[in-house]
Design a protein around this motif. Structure first.
Motif, short mmCIF file in Angstrom:
data_model
loop_
_atom_site.label_atom_id
_atom_site.label_comp_id
_atom_site.label_asym_id
_atom_site.label_seq_id
_atom_site.Cartn_x
_atom_site.Cartn_y
_atom_site.Cartn_z
N TYR A 22 3.93 -21.42 45.53
CA TYR A 22 3.91 -20.05 45.02
C TYR A 22 2.93 -19.17 45.80
CZ TYR A 22 6.58 -21.71 41.04
OH TYR A 22 7.57 -22.24 40.25
N ILE A 23 1.82 -19.74 46.18
CA ILE A 23 0.82 -18.96 46.94
C ILE A 23 1.39 -18.57 48.31
CG2 ILE A 23 -1.41 -19.11 48.11
CD1 ILE A 23 -2.38 -20.72 45.65
N PHE A 24 2.07 -19.52 48.96
CA PHE A 24 2.60 -19.23 50.30
C PHE A 24 3.82 -18.31 50.28
CE2 PHE A 24 0.39 -23.25 51.66
CZ PHE A 24 -0.53 -22.60 52.46
N ILE A 25 4.58 -18.33 49.20
CA ILE A 25 5.76 -17.46 49.14
C ILE A 25 5.42 -16.09 48.56
CG2 ILE A 25 6.73 -18.01 46.87
CD1 ILE A 25 9.42 -18.39 48.39
N ALA A 26 4.26 -15.94 47.95
CA ALA A 26 3.87 -14.67 47.33
C ALA A 26 3.84 -13.51 48.33
CB ALA A 26 2.54 -14.81 46.62
N PRO A 27 3.32 -13.66 49.57
CA PRO A 27 3.32 -12.51 50.49
C PRO A 27 4.71 -11.95 50.76
CG PRO A 27 1.84 -14.18 51.30
CD PRO A 27 2.56 -14.78 50.14
N PHE A 28 5.72 -12.84 50.86
CA PHE A 28 7.08 -12.36 51.07
C PHE A 28 7.53 -11.49 49.91
CE2 PHE A 28 11.50 -12.94 49.78
CZ PHE A 28 12.13 -12.27 50.81
N PHE A 29 7.33 -11.98 48.68
CA PHE A 29 7.78 -11.21 47.52
C PHE A 29 7.01 -9.91 47.36
CE2 PHE A 29 9.62 -15.29 46.15
CZ PHE A 29 10.90 -14.85 45.94
N ILE A 30 5.73 -9.94 47.67
CA ILE A 30 4.92 -8.70 47.58
C ILE A 30 5.43 -7.69 48.61
CG2 ILE A 30 2.62 -7.75 47.99
CD1 ILE A 30 1.52 -10.41 46.80
N ILE B 7 8.94 -6.40 47.55
CA ILE B 7 8.87 -5.44 46.45
C ILE B 7 8.33 -4.10 46.93
CG2 ILE B 7 7.68 -4.94 44.27
CD1 ILE B 7 7.99 -7.97 43.65
N LEU B 8 7.26 -4.14 47.74
CA LEU B 8 6.63 -2.89 48.18
C LEU B 8 7.47 -2.12 49.19
CD1 LEU B 8 2.87 -3.88 48.57
CD2 LEU B 8 3.89 -2.43 46.83
N PHE B 9 8.07 -2.82 50.14
CA PHE B 9 8.70 -2.14 51.27
C PHE B 9 10.22 -2.11 51.23
CE2 PHE B 9 4.60 -3.69 52.96
CZ PHE B 9 4.00 -2.45 53.10
N THR B 10 10.85 -2.82 50.29
CA THR B 10 12.30 -2.79 50.19
C THR B 10 12.78 -2.40 48.81
OG1 THR B 10 12.46 -4.49 51.90
CG2 THR B 10 14.41 -4.11 50.57
N LEU B 11 12.37 -3.12 47.80
CA LEU B 11 12.89 -2.89 46.46
C LEU B 11 12.47 -1.54 45.89
CD1 LEU B 11 14.59 -4.18 44.25
CD2 LEU B 11 12.49 -5.10 43.27
N ILE B 12 11.18 -1.23 45.96
CA ILE B 12 10.70 0.06 45.43
C ILE B 12 11.33 1.23 46.18
CG2 ILE B 12 8.66 1.53 45.16
CD1 ILE B 12 7.11 -0.98 44.36
N PRO B 13 11.39 1.22 47.54
CA PRO B 13 12.07 2.33 48.22
C PRO B 13 13.55 2.46 47.85
CG PRO B 13 10.66 1.21 49.76
CD PRO B 13 10.66 0.39 48.51
#
Length: 194
Positions: free
Chosen positions: A20-28, A31-37
């Motif tokens: 989870y720690i290693f995959i968290a940067p991808f999801f962050i 979310i910030l640069f694809t999903l929210i836009p």
């Protein structure tokens, strides 16, 4: 003394938390640069909000009217989505494909070990930096030149070469010509320097 055997607890390491720690940067980043836009783009599409030169129009809630207008024929019988798709394809064919081909050739040239070019990293940086700056510079330049109060559209409308309906199409054609001209000029300059 008797040696007492203690029951040993097996100390197991939970690797799940590290996953989870290693995959968290991808999801962050997603979310910030694809999903929210994407969500904000859909939200903003429900409003009439644009610039007319330097004047801000809106935001005014129109619901799905923008989508109805996009897929409906206008007073000349043209369906907007088809025109916008054609514009996108024209920009892609005249801009992105030649730029990609030239960039690929330069990348092969500057990473070739057979040529043994001195200062390869310097040349790679000098060639790549304009690509970072170019998109924003071109967009601001063409926004300024082809806005309703821009000099190109003022000249085209005052001479009768364009009316207010087709000025954006003229702007697209001029942009494509300028983009292809720029690439050809760079190619000619590269050929002369050899």
């Amino acid at each position: 003394m008797k040696n007492k055997l203690r029951p040993t607890r097996s100390r197991s390491i939970s690797y799940a938390k590290w996953g989870y720690i290693f995959i968290a940067p991808f999801f962050i980043a997603y979310i910030l640069f694809t999903l929210i836009p994407q969500v904000m783009t859909f939200y903003n599409s429900l409003f009439m909000n644009y610039r007319d030169g330097l004047m801000q129009v809106g935001p005014k809630f129109v619901g799905l009217d923008n989508y109805v207008k996009l897929f409906s024929p206008d007073n000349t019988g043209n369906i907007g989505i088809l025109k916008y798709f054609g514009n996108t394809m024209a920009l892609w064919i005249t801009g992105a494909i030649p730029q990609f081909a030239i960039a690929l050739l330069l990348a092969v040239f500057f990473t070739s070990y057979r040529l043994n070019i001195k200062g390869q990293s310097f040349f790679k940086t000098v060639i790549y930096m304009p690509n970072l700056i170019m998109a924003s510079a071109f967009s601001m330049l063409f926004f300024t030149l082809f806005s309703n109060i821009g000099p190109i559209n003022q000249i085209l409308t005052s001479t009768g070469l364009a009316d207010t309906v087709s000025q954006y199409q003229k702007g697209l054609e001029n942009y494509c010509i300028a983009k292809v001209g720029k690439e050809l000029f760079k190619k000619l300059m590269d050929d002369e320097n050899k």
